[in-house]
Scaffold this motif. Structure first.
Motif, PDB file in Angstrom:
ATOM      1  N   ASP A   1       0.842  -1.201   0.000  1.00  0.00           N
ATOM      2  CA  ASP A   1       0.000   0.000   0.000  1.00  0.00           C
ATOM      3  C   ASP A   1       0.878   1.253   0.000  1.00  0.00           C
ATOM      4  O   ASP A   1       1.065   1.900   1.027  1.00  0.00           O
ATOM      5  N   LEU A   2       1.423   1.573  -1.154  1.00  0.00           N
ATOM      6  CA  LEU A   2       2.314   2.722  -1.269  1.00  0.00           C
ATOM      7  C   LEU A   2       1.532   4.019  -1.178  1.00  0.00           C
ATOM      8  O   LEU A   2       0.323   4.051  -1.457  1.00  0.00           O
ATOM      9  N   PRO A   3       2.198   5.119  -0.772  1.00  0.00           N
ATOM     10  CA  PRO A   3       1.509   6.415  -0.725  1.00  0.00           C
ATOM     11  C   PRO A   3       0.759   6.686  -2.021  1.00  0.00           C
ATOM     12  O   PRO A   3       1.268   6.424  -3.124  1.00  0.00           O
ATOM     13  N   PHE A   4      -0.456   7.212  -1.890  1.00  0.00           N
ATOM     14  CA  PHE A   4      -1.328   7.404  -3.052  1.00  0.00           C
ATOM     15  C   PHE A   4      -0.863   8.563  -3.923  1.00  0.00           C
ATOM     16  O   PHE A   4      -0.922   8.504  -5.147  1.00  0.00           O
ATOM     17  N   ILE A   5      -0.415   9.648  -3.289  1.00  0.00           N
ATOM     18  CA  ILE A   5       0.006  10.840  -4.029  1.00  0.00           C
ATOM     19  C   ILE A   5       1.288  10.520  -4.778  1.00  0.00           C
ATOM     20  O   ILE A   5       2.258  10.043  -4.206  1.00  0.00           O
TER      21      ILE A   5
ATOM     22  N   LEU B   1       3.649  13.484   3.854  1.00  0.00           N
ATOM     23  CA  LEU B   1       3.606  14.890   3.448  1.00  0.00           C
ATOM     24  C   LEU B   1       4.391  15.013   2.158  1.00  0.00           C
ATOM     25  O   LEU B   1       5.571  14.640   2.109  1.00  0.00           O
ATOM     26  N   ALA B   2       3.774  15.540   1.126  1.00  0.00           N
ATOM     27  CA  ALA B   2       4.394  15.564  -0.199  1.00  0.00           C
ATOM     28  C   ALA B   2       4.741  16.983  -0.625  1.00  0.00           C
ATOM     29  O   ALA B   2       3.931  17.892  -0.513  1.00  0.00           O
TER      30      ALA B   2
ATOM     31  N   PHE C   1      -1.218  16.036   1.710  1.00  0.00           N
ATOM     32  CA  PHE C   1      -1.009  15.361   2.992  1.00  0.00           C
ATOM     33  C   PHE C   1      -1.984  14.203   3.077  1.00  0.00           C
ATOM     34  O   PHE C   1      -3.156  14.331   2.671  1.00  0.00           O
ATOM     35  N   GLU C   2      -1.537  13.043   3.579  1.00  0.00           N
ATOM     36  CA  GLU C   2      -2.414  11.880   3.704  1.00  0.00           C
ATOM     37  C   GLU C   2      -1.959  11.008   4.863  1.00  0.00           C
ATOM     38  O   GLU C   2      -0.829  11.126   5.350  1.00  0.00           O
ATOM     39  N   VAL C   3      -2.857  10.129   5.319  1.00  0.00           N
ATOM     40  CA  VAL C   3      -2.574   9.243   6.447  1.00  0.00           C
ATOM     41  C   VAL C   3      -2.958   7.828   6.049  1.00  0.00           C
ATOM     42  O   VAL C   3      -3.932   7.609   5.313  1.00  0.00           O
ATOM     43  N   TYR C   4      -2.179   6.850   6.538  1.00  0.00           N
ATOM     44  CA  TYR C   4      -2.459   5.461   6.203  1.00  0.00           C
ATOM     45  C   TYR C   4      -3.401   4.842   7.220  1.00  0.00           C
ATOM     46  O   TYR C   4      -3.181   4.917   8.433  1.00  0.00           O
TER      47      TYR C   4
ATOM     48  N   LEU D   1      -5.885  14.129   3.715  1.00  0.00           N
ATOM     49  CA  LEU D   1      -6.062  15.086   4.801  1.00  0.00           C
ATOM     50  C   LEU D   1      -5.954  16.495   4.222  1.00  0.00           C
ATOM     51  O   LEU D   1      -5.476  16.668   3.090  1.00  0.00           O
ATOM     52  N   PRO D   2      -6.385  17.509   4.963  1.00  0.00           N
ATOM     53  CA  PRO D   2      -6.217  18.880   4.455  1.00  0.00           C
ATOM     54  C   PRO D   2      -4.753  19.157   4.129  1.00  0.00           C
ATOM     55  O   PRO D   2      -3.864  18.864   4.937  1.00  0.00           O
ATOM     56  N   PRO D   3      -4.456  19.690   2.939  1.00  0.00           N
ATOM     57  CA  PRO D   3      -3.059  19.959   2.576  1.00  0.00           C
ATOM     58  C   PRO D   3      -2.469  21.081   3.415  1.00  0.00           C
ATOM     59  O   PRO D   3      -3.191  21.932   3.943  1.00  0.00           O
ATOM     60  N   LEU D   4      -1.150  21.043   3.535  1.00  0.00           N
ATOM     61  CA  LEU D   4      -0.455  22.120   4.237  1.00  0.00           C
ATOM     62  C   LEU D   4      -0.569  23.381   3.388  1.00  0.00           C
ATOM     63  O   LEU D   4      -0.084  23.417   2.255  1.00  0.00           O
ATOM     64  N   PRO D   5      -1.210  24.435   3.901  1.00  0.00           N
ATOM     65  CA  PRO D   5      -1.459  25.622   3.077  1.00  0.00           C
ATOM     66  C   PRO D   5      -0.203  26.452   2.859  1.00  0.00           C
ATOM     67  O   PRO D   5       0.825  26.245   3.507  1.00  0.00           O
ATOM     68  N   GLN D   6      -0.311  27.395   1.944  1.00  0.00           N
ATOM     69  CA  GLN D   6       0.789  28.331   1.722  1.00  0.00           C
ATOM     70  C   GLN D   6       1.056  29.099   3.018  1.00  0.00           C
ATOM     71  O   GLN D   6       0.142  29.547   3.698  1.00  0.00           O
ATOM     72  N   CYS D   7       2.329  29.236   3.368  1.00  0.00           N
ATOM     73  CA  CYS D   7       2.684  29.886   4.621  1.00  0.00           C
ATOM     74  C   CYS D   7       2.641  31.393   4.481  1.00  0.00           C
ATOM     75  O   CYS D   7       3.326  31.965   3.620  1.00  0.00           O
ATOM     76  N   ARG D   8       1.885  32.057   5.318  1.00  0.00           N
ATOM     77  CA  ARG D   8       1.663  33.487   5.166  1.00  0.00           C
ATOM     78  C   ARG D   8       2.804  34.347   5.697  1.00  0.00           C
ATOM     79  O   ARG D   8       2.806  35.562   5.519  1.00  0.00           O
ATOM     80  N   VAL D   9       3.773  33.713   6.362  1.00  0.00           N
ATOM     81  CA  VAL D   9       4.822  34.498   7.005  1.00  0.00           C
ATOM     82  C   VAL D   9       6.063  34.664   6.133  1.00  0.00           C
ATOM     83  O   VAL D   9       7.042  35.257   6.551  1.00  0.00           O
ATOM     84  N   LEU D  10       6.045  34.130   4.919  1.00  0.00           N
ATOM     85  CA  LEU D  10       7.235  34.204   4.084  1.00  0.00           C
ATOM     86  C   LEU D  10       7.530  35.637   3.668  1.00  0.00           C
ATOM     87  O   LEU D  10       6.615  36.407   3.340  1.00  0.00           O
TER      88      LEU D  10
END
Length: 355
Positions: free
Chosen positions: A103-107, A124-125, A138-141, A151-160
């Motif tokens: 069961d390899l990562p789907f992404i 985390l991709a 982002f995904e969980v097995y 899972l909800p993806p890690l959003p763009q970081c606003r502090v850059l």
């Protein structure tokens, strides 16, 4: 712990003109922190077993490892595709056989990062063409359904400083309660960005960082950190062990929820073996394994031109916990060992664990 011998399993990535893949080697450490290994340049120790070879990975490989309990999960694939092609489970407390993990990562077509938290695997991709700070999938097995759930993806970081900043890199993580604290590093401009995922609410949160002087910079950190209460111990990007704390304030209901990290400091007392024949570089390949009772095994090496061996700096140490910023390290043993590269070409450690 008297008379106790502890095993540390070291995973190595290797490549040569004829082969590529992953190796596994068991090291043993006694209750005084002494490594039960005796190797020389004339008689380097050989890695005990090969896990993956060119029949499964046909080019320069990437290898990702994590552990849950005594089980080591290994994912591998060709580096230019950056997609996991094979997966295995090695259980150090069973018969030691490799079991295929189908069961390899789907992404797909990503630079994968595997994390272990709350008895589950997370993936985390980083998109291969990482442009415009796009969200990181982002995904969980799920072991019950044998599938990777989104899972909800890690959003763009606003502090850059520059929201269009490319070239971000995952460097490490820590598990704190129901949360996963992730360390990200942006290259241009240089910027450390910690983010936090609450597995219970399935939400991402920005994390504030206390200011630190550039000459004392410790962030980001490597590998999986160790968490004791609100205190975190981790491998610094610069050689050494760092400590910092995570704090939470406010509430999500009224929009005042905030997470923050205190300024990190480097723990004094780590005495690493030095040898003039093998210069110690600022950035080495490194990994560590908790041994229990705040004792650790720390493994380092560097690119080395010898066709017959690579040097391994192996250090055992104990963290002496104190209040505030007074924790320190008691070095138990530090030695220089040699591992044979015959039949394998160049290789380096990527992961180690004590079952």
């Amino acid at each position: 712990m008297e008379g106790q011998v502890r095993s540390v399993y070291l995973t190595l990535c290797f490549f040569s003109d004829d082969d590529a893949g992953a190796l596994l080697h068991e090291m043993q450490i006694d209750n005084e922190g002494i490594l039960l290994m005796n190797s020389t340049t004339e008689k380097p120790v050989r890695p005990e077993r090969q896990l993956v070879d060119k029949t499964e990975i046909t080019t320069f490989p990437f290898i990702r490892c994590e552990r849950i309990g005594s089980e080591l999960y290994l994912f591998a694939g060709p580096h230019y595709q950056a997609t996991a092609k094979v997966g295995y489970i090695f259980d150090a407390k069973s018969d030691g056989e490799l079991v295929k993990f189908h069961d390899l990562p789907f992404i797909s077509r990503t630079c994968p990062t595997i994390m272990a938290a709350h008895g589950r695997l997370y993936h985390l991709a980083t998109p291969k063409n990482d442009r415009d700070g796009e969200p990181m999938p982002f995904e969980v097995y799920d072991h019950s359904t044998k599938s990777w759930d989104p899972l909800p993806p890690l959003p763009q970081c606003r502090v850059l400083p520059d929201p269009q900043s490319p070239s971000r890199m995952y460097s490490g993580y820590a598990v704190w309660g129901t949360c996963i604290l992730v360390s990200l590093w942006y290259f241009e401009p240089k910027c450390f960005v910690p983010v936090l995922f609450d597995a219970k609410s399935r939400t991402w949160h920005h994390v504030d960082v206390a200011q630190q002087k550039l000459e004392e910079e410790c962030f980001p950190w490597d590998d999986k950190a160790v968490v004791v209460g609100n205190t975190i111990y981790a491998l610094g990007f610069e050689p050494g062990i760092i400590s910092f704390s995570i704090e939470k304030s406010g509430s999500e209901e009224d929009g005042t929820l905030m997470y923050s990290l205190t300024s990190p400091y480097k723990l004094e007392g780590l005495e690493l073996h030095r040898d003039p024949h093998y210069p110690y570089f600022d950035r080495m390949f490194q990994c560590w394994a908790p041994l229990g009772d705040f004792e650790f095994c720390f493994v380092q090496t560097m690119d080395h031109p010898s066709p017959t061996f690579i040097p391994l700096f192996i250090t055992t140490f104990k963290i002496i916990q104190k209040e505030g910023t007074s924790s320190r390290i008691e070095t138990l043993r530090s030695s220089l060992q040699f591992m044979s590269t015959e039949d394998y070409g160049q290789f380096w450690p990527i992961f180690c664990y004590n079952p």
